[in-house]
Design a protein around this motif. Structure first.
Motif, PDB file in Angstrom:
ATOM      1  N   TRP A 191       0.865  -1.171   0.000  1.00 43.28           N
ATOM      2  CA  TRP A 191       0.000   0.000   0.000  1.00 43.28           C
ATOM      3  C   TRP A 191       0.911   1.233   0.000  1.00 43.28           C
ATOM      4  O   TRP A 191       1.911   1.265   0.727  1.00 43.28           O
ATOM      5  CB  TRP A 191      -0.903   0.035   1.224  1.00 43.28           C
ATOM      6  N   ALA A 192       0.524   2.204  -0.795  1.00 42.56           N
ATOM      7  CA  ALA A 192       1.255   3.465  -0.871  1.00 42.56           C
ATOM      8  C   ALA A 192       0.240   4.596  -0.826  1.00 42.56           C
ATOM      9  O   ALA A 192      -0.954   4.382  -1.065  1.00 42.56           O
ATOM     10  CB  ALA A 192       2.076   3.527  -2.157  1.00 42.56           C
ATOM     11  N   ARG A 193       0.714   5.790  -0.510  1.00 41.20           N
ATOM     12  CA  ARG A 193      -0.189   6.936  -0.503  1.00 41.20           C
ATOM     13  C   ARG A 193       0.482   8.145  -1.124  1.00 41.20           C
ATOM     14  O   ARG A 193       1.714   8.256  -1.127  1.00 41.20           O
ATOM     15  CB  ARG A 193      -0.670   7.254   0.917  1.00 41.20           C
ATOM     16  N   GLN A 194      -0.346   9.022  -1.644  1.00 42.78           N
ATOM     17  CA  GLN A 194       0.142  10.209  -2.336  1.00 42.78           C
ATOM     18  C   GLN A 194       0.543  11.266  -1.325  1.00 42.78           C
ATOM     19  O   GLN A 194      -0.228  11.561  -0.394  1.00 42.78           O
ATOM     20  CB  GLN A 194      -0.952  10.753  -3.252  1.00 42.78           C
ATOM     21  N   VAL A 195       1.710  11.818  -1.493  1.00 44.28           N
ATOM     22  CA  VAL A 195       2.196  12.906  -0.643  1.00 44.28           C
ATOM     23  C   VAL A 195       2.318  14.146  -1.509  1.00 44.28           C
ATOM     24  O   VAL A 195       3.083  14.133  -2.485  1.00 44.28           O
ATOM     25  CB  VAL A 195       3.554  12.563  -0.011  1.00 44.28           C
ATOM     26  N   PRO A 196       1.606  15.226  -1.194  1.00 47.43           N
ATOM     27  CA  PRO A 196       1.654  16.421  -2.033  1.00 47.43           C
ATOM     28  C   PRO A 196       3.078  16.911  -2.256  1.00 47.43           C
ATOM     29  O   PRO A 196       3.845  17.084  -1.298  1.00 47.43           O
ATOM     30  CB  PRO A 196       0.829  17.443  -1.239  1.00 47.43           C
ATOM     31  N   GLY A 197       3.436  17.073  -3.504  1.00 45.47           N
ATOM     32  CA  GLY A 197       4.754  17.577  -3.829  1.00 45.47           C
ATOM     33  C   GLY A 197       5.873  16.552  -3.764  1.00 45.47           C
ATOM     34  O   GLY A 197       7.017  16.859  -4.091  1.00 45.47           O
ATOM     35  N   LYS A 198       5.551  15.322  -3.343  1.00 42.31           N
ATOM     36  CA  LYS A 198       6.604  14.301  -3.178  1.00 42.31           C
ATOM     37  C   LYS A 198       6.293  13.004  -3.894  1.00 42.31           C
ATOM     38  O   LYS A 198       7.088  12.082  -3.834  1.00 42.31           O
ATOM     39  CB  LYS A 198       6.815  14.000  -1.695  1.00 42.31           C
ATOM     40  N   GLY A 199       5.168  12.893  -4.531  1.00 43.07           N
ATOM     41  CA  GLY A 199       4.821  11.636  -5.177  1.00 43.07           C
ATOM     42  C   GLY A 199       4.203  10.662  -4.207  1.00 43.07           C
ATOM     43  O   GLY A 199       3.575  11.054  -3.232  1.00 43.07           O
ATOM     44  N   ARG A 200       4.421   9.378  -4.458  1.00 49.45           N
ATOM     45  CA  ARG A 200       3.801   8.344  -3.640  1.00 49.45           C
ATOM     46  C   ARG A 200       4.816   7.754  -2.680  1.00 49.45           C
ATOM     47  O   ARG A 200       5.943   7.440  -3.073  1.00 49.45           O
ATOM     48  CB  ARG A 200       3.214   7.258  -4.537  1.00 49.45           C
ATOM     49  N   GLU A 201       4.406   7.574  -1.434  1.00 48.05           N
ATOM     50  CA  GLU A 201       5.283   6.968  -0.436  1.00 48.05           C
ATOM     51  C   GLU A 201       4.720   5.622  -0.022  1.00 48.05           C
ATOM     52  O   GLU A 201       3.501   5.452   0.076  1.00 48.05           O
ATOM     53  CB  GLU A 201       5.448   7.866   0.792  1.00 48.05           C
ATOM     54  N   ARG A 202       5.621   4.672   0.195  1.00 47.15           N
ATOM     55  CA  ARG A 202       5.184   3.352   0.644  1.00 47.15           C
ATOM     56  C   ARG A 202       4.696   3.443   2.078  1.00 47.15           C
ATOM     57  O   ARG A 202       5.371   4.001   2.942  1.00 47.15           O
ATOM     58  CB  ARG A 202       6.330   2.341   0.519  1.00 47.15           C
ATOM     59  N   VAL A 203       3.549   2.844   2.326  1.00 41.81           N
ATOM     60  CA  VAL A 203       2.981   2.757   3.665  1.00 41.81           C
ATOM     61  C   VAL A 203       3.322   1.402   4.287  1.00 41.81           C
ATOM     62  O   VAL A 203       3.747   1.321   5.436  1.00 41.81           O
ATOM     63  CB  VAL A 203       1.454   2.942   3.615  1.00 41.81           C
ATOM     64  N   SER A 204       3.141   0.350   3.501  1.00 41.65           N
ATOM     65  CA  SER A 204       3.342  -0.993   4.035  1.00 41.65           C
ATOM     66  C   SER A 204       3.510  -1.987   2.903  1.00 41.65           C
ATOM     67  O   SER A 204       2.991  -1.777   1.804  1.00 41.65           O
ATOM     68  CB  SER A 204       2.132  -1.396   4.899  1.00 41.65           C
ATOM     69  N   THR A 205       4.252  -3.053   3.176  1.00 43.96           N
ATOM     70  CA  THR A 205       4.404  -4.190   2.268  1.00 43.96           C
ATOM     71  C   THR A 205       4.192  -5.479   3.040  1.00 43.96           C
ATOM     72  O   THR A 205       4.622  -5.595   4.185  1.00 43.96           O
ATOM     73  CB  THR A 205       5.801  -4.211   1.632  1.00 43.96           C
ATOM     74  N   ILE A 206       3.536  -6.429   2.395  1.00 45.94           N
ATOM     75  CA  ILE A 206       3.467  -7.786   2.925  1.00 45.94           C
ATOM     76  C   ILE A 206       4.102  -8.712   1.898  1.00 45.94           C
ATOM     77  O   ILE A 206       3.748  -8.701   0.723  1.00 45.94           O
ATOM     78  CB  ILE A 206       2.021  -8.208   3.291  1.00 45.94           C
ATOM     79  N   TYR A 207       5.058  -9.499   2.347  1.00 44.63           N
ATOM     80  CA  TYR A 207       5.835 -10.353   1.458  1.00 44.63           C
ATOM     81  C   TYR A 207       5.162 -11.713   1.318  1.00 44.63           C
ATOM     82  O   TYR A 207       4.198 -12.034   2.021  1.00 44.63           O
ATOM     83  CB  TYR A 207       7.262 -10.468   1.985  1.00 44.63           C
TER      84      TYR A 207
END
Length: 119
Positions: A35-51
């Motif tokens: 899951w990732a989320r949009q950060v204004p001015g910075k693009g998308r940041e990873r929130v969490s990964t499940i392997y």
């Protein structure tokens, strides 16, 4: 290949939401999912990964509040979000995470679901 998110909405600070992401068109169980989320001015940041083995990664900003899980039988990945804060407001995206270091442009992405935390 398709990823379809659902479960976003408006919630008060301190509240909870559960996001779902239904996958189709690829071998879901073979991929780490994120899951990732949009950060204004910075693009998308990873929130969490499940392997694939069930181990997880969380960004420091959500650690202890969010929980990622997956159901390979249903080709679905979830994000349980508790103790939500106004700064969690964003568009949340589901994506594959082929390299396990955060989804990239060449991963599969969903269309996003809006989460708004406000009183």
């Amino acid at each position: 290949e398709q990823l379809v998110e659902s479960g976003g909405g408006l919630v008060q600070p301190g509240g909870s939401l559960r996001l779902s992401c239904a996958a189709s068109g690829f071998t879901f169980g073979a991929y780490a999912m994120a899951w990732a989320r949009q950060v204004p001015g910075k693009g998308r940041e990873r929130v969490s990964t499940i392997y694939n083995d069930g181990t997880t990664y969380y960004a420091n900003s959500v650690k202890g509040r969010f929980t990622i899980s997956r159901d390979n039988a249903k080709n679905t990945v979830y994000l349980q979000m508790n103790s939500l804060k106004p700064e969690d407001t964003s568009v949340y995206y589901c994506a594959t995470d082929r390299w396990g270091l955060g989804p990239r442009v060449d991963d599969y992405w969903g269309q996003g679901t809006q989460v708004t935390v406000s009183s």
